[in-house]
Design a protein around this motif. Sequence first.
Motif, PDB file in Angstrom:
ATOM      1  N   ARG A 107      21.758  39.772  35.425  1.00 44.17           N
ATOM      2  CA  ARG A 107      20.908  40.616  34.572  1.00 44.17           C
ATOM      3  C   ARG A 107      20.167  41.659  35.392  1.00 44.17           C
ATOM      4  O   ARG A 107      20.015  42.819  34.979  1.00 44.17           O
ATOM      5  CB  ARG A 107      19.914  39.752  33.801  1.00 44.17           C
ATOM      6  CG  ARG A 107      20.553  38.937  32.686  1.00 44.17           C
ATOM      7  CD  ARG A 107      19.551  37.986  32.078  1.00 44.17           C
ATOM      8  NE  ARG A 107      20.140  37.228  30.977  1.00 44.17           N
ATOM      9  CZ  ARG A 107      19.529  36.234  30.359  1.00 44.17           C
ATOM     10  NH1 ARG A 107      18.316  35.865  30.749  1.00 44.17           N
ATOM     11  NH2 ARG A 107      20.128  35.595  29.371  1.00 44.17           N
ATOM     12  N   LEU A 110      22.958  44.314  36.585  1.00 46.51           N
ATOM     13  CA  LEU A 110      23.467  45.209  35.549  1.00 46.51           C
ATOM     14  C   LEU A 110      22.374  46.035  34.889  1.00 46.51           C
ATOM     15  O   LEU A 110      22.593  47.195  34.556  1.00 46.51           O
ATOM     16  CB  LEU A 110      24.218  44.388  34.485  1.00 46.51           C
ATOM     17  CG  LEU A 110      25.470  43.650  34.976  1.00 46.51           C
ATOM     18  CD1 LEU A 110      26.071  42.839  33.839  1.00 46.51           C
ATOM     19  CD2 LEU A 110      26.495  44.625  35.520  1.00 46.51           C
ATOM     20  N   LEU A 114      23.974  46.001  30.831  1.00 47.27           N
ATOM     21  CA  LEU A 114      24.320  44.736  30.194  1.00 47.27           C
ATOM     22  C   LEU A 114      24.673  44.941  28.725  1.00 47.27           C
ATOM     23  O   LEU A 114      25.433  44.170  28.144  1.00 47.27           O
ATOM     24  CB  LEU A 114      23.142  43.762  30.325  1.00 47.27           C
ATOM     25  CG  LEU A 114      23.306  42.367  29.737  1.00 47.27           C
ATOM     26  CD1 LEU A 114      24.386  41.598  30.488  1.00 47.27           C
ATOM     27  CD2 LEU A 114      21.991  41.593  29.809  1.00 47.27           C
ATOM     28  N   CYS A 121      28.915  50.076  35.327  1.00 52.11           N
ATOM     29  CA  CYS A 121      28.849  48.619  35.174  1.00 52.11           C
ATOM     30  C   CYS A 121      30.047  47.953  35.848  1.00 52.11           C
ATOM     31  O   CYS A 121      29.908  46.923  36.506  1.00 52.11           O
ATOM     32  CB  CYS A 121      28.798  48.264  33.701  1.00 52.11           C
ATOM     33  SG  CYS A 121      28.750  46.494  33.365  1.00 52.11           S
ATOM     34  N   ILE A 183      27.824  36.681  30.021  1.00 51.77           N
ATOM     35  CA  ILE A 183      26.412  36.718  30.419  1.00 51.77           C
ATOM     36  C   ILE A 183      25.586  36.803  29.145  1.00 51.77           C
ATOM     37  O   ILE A 183      25.631  37.823  28.438  1.00 51.77           O
ATOM     38  CB  ILE A 183      26.113  37.918  31.331  1.00 51.77           C
ATOM     39  CG1 ILE A 183      27.052  37.920  32.535  1.00 51.77           C
ATOM     40  CG2 ILE A 183      24.657  37.908  31.786  1.00 51.77           C
ATOM     41  CD1 ILE A 183      26.932  39.167  33.387  1.00 51.77           C
ATOM     42  N   ALA A 185      22.596  37.474  26.605  1.00 45.14           N
ATOM     43  CA  ALA A 185      21.487  38.426  26.610  1.00 45.14           C
ATOM     44  C   ALA A 185      20.164  37.678  26.695  1.00 45.14           C
ATOM     45  O   ALA A 185      20.058  36.530  26.264  1.00 45.14           O
ATOM     46  CB  ALA A 185      21.529  39.287  25.348  1.00 45.14           C
ATOM     47  N   PHE A 209      26.991  39.804  27.054  1.00 48.36           N
ATOM     48  CA  PHE A 209      27.964  40.681  27.710  1.00 48.36           C
ATOM     49  C   PHE A 209      29.131  39.834  28.178  1.00 48.36           C
ATOM     50  O   PHE A 209      28.967  38.898  28.964  1.00 48.36           O
ATOM     51  CB  PHE A 209      27.295  41.396  28.888  1.00 48.36           C
ATOM     52  CG  PHE A 209      28.211  42.358  29.599  1.00 48.36           C
ATOM     53  CD1 PHE A 209      28.584  43.546  28.997  1.00 48.36           C
ATOM     54  CD2 PHE A 209      28.695  42.069  30.865  1.00 48.36           C
ATOM     55  CE1 PHE A 209      29.427  44.428  29.642  1.00 48.36           C
ATOM     56  CE2 PHE A 209      29.542  42.952  31.517  1.00 48.36           C
ATOM     57  CZ  PHE A 209      29.910  44.131  30.901  1.00 48.36           C
TER      58      PHE A 209
END
Length: 238
Positions: A107, A110, A114, A121, A183, A185, A209
């Motif tokens: 987090r 990115l 994200l 990215c 990933i 949020a 993501f």
Amino acid sequence: MASSNPQPLTQELLARAHSPDSAARIYSDKIQHRPLYLRPNSPPPAANARAARRKTRDEKNRKRKSQKPKPLSASQRRKLGLYDVPKDGRRYAVFEPLKKLWIGYMREVLGSHLYTGGPTCAAKLCAAEYHGAEVEVTRSGCPSRVGLKGIVIKDSKFAFEIITRKNELKLIPKEGTMFRLYIPAPVQDATDTATTTPTDKNDESNNGFSFEILGDQFQYRSADRANRKFKAHYLEKI
């Protein structure tokens, strides 16, 4: 008036401790024709002193290097089992905190990407660290590997070593394999705009993501991949 042939000092000293015959014999045999070497009490020239100091320093360095043990080679480390995970540590719950750390790390890496993605990215994902990531095999040249999912505990040059939820240790080659990562949020608190720690749920309904990486393009050590610049080009699908 002084004598024209005074007695040497050494003979006087010998005469005090020995008879005249013994003193004369000792003087003629051991002292009279022996040279006496004297060491100069003045310091040597600066050039010689510098060379002597350099020689002493080099000898100390050689002795220190000879006493220092040589590092183990890769084959010796493997033979000793330094790369092996102990059996009592092969549990999914042991590496779950590492997974949470990796999510927080990604987090930060990115940032706003994200939610947006894009070429920037992708460049960050190529150079990121994947120890602690939970990967899932989506496509592979070996059909039996498809569906394997676990936390990466070792990111070597040619393979990912993962621990599954069934506490099984799997070695998945990168070549010919597509890995999927997710990933979540950050979770927003209803009473506060600040983000809280992520939930440990495995669902992907919170607009997280998700991305896939091609293992053939990740055949680098993580330390080498961090400083490598990847260029966008066409890749054939598996």
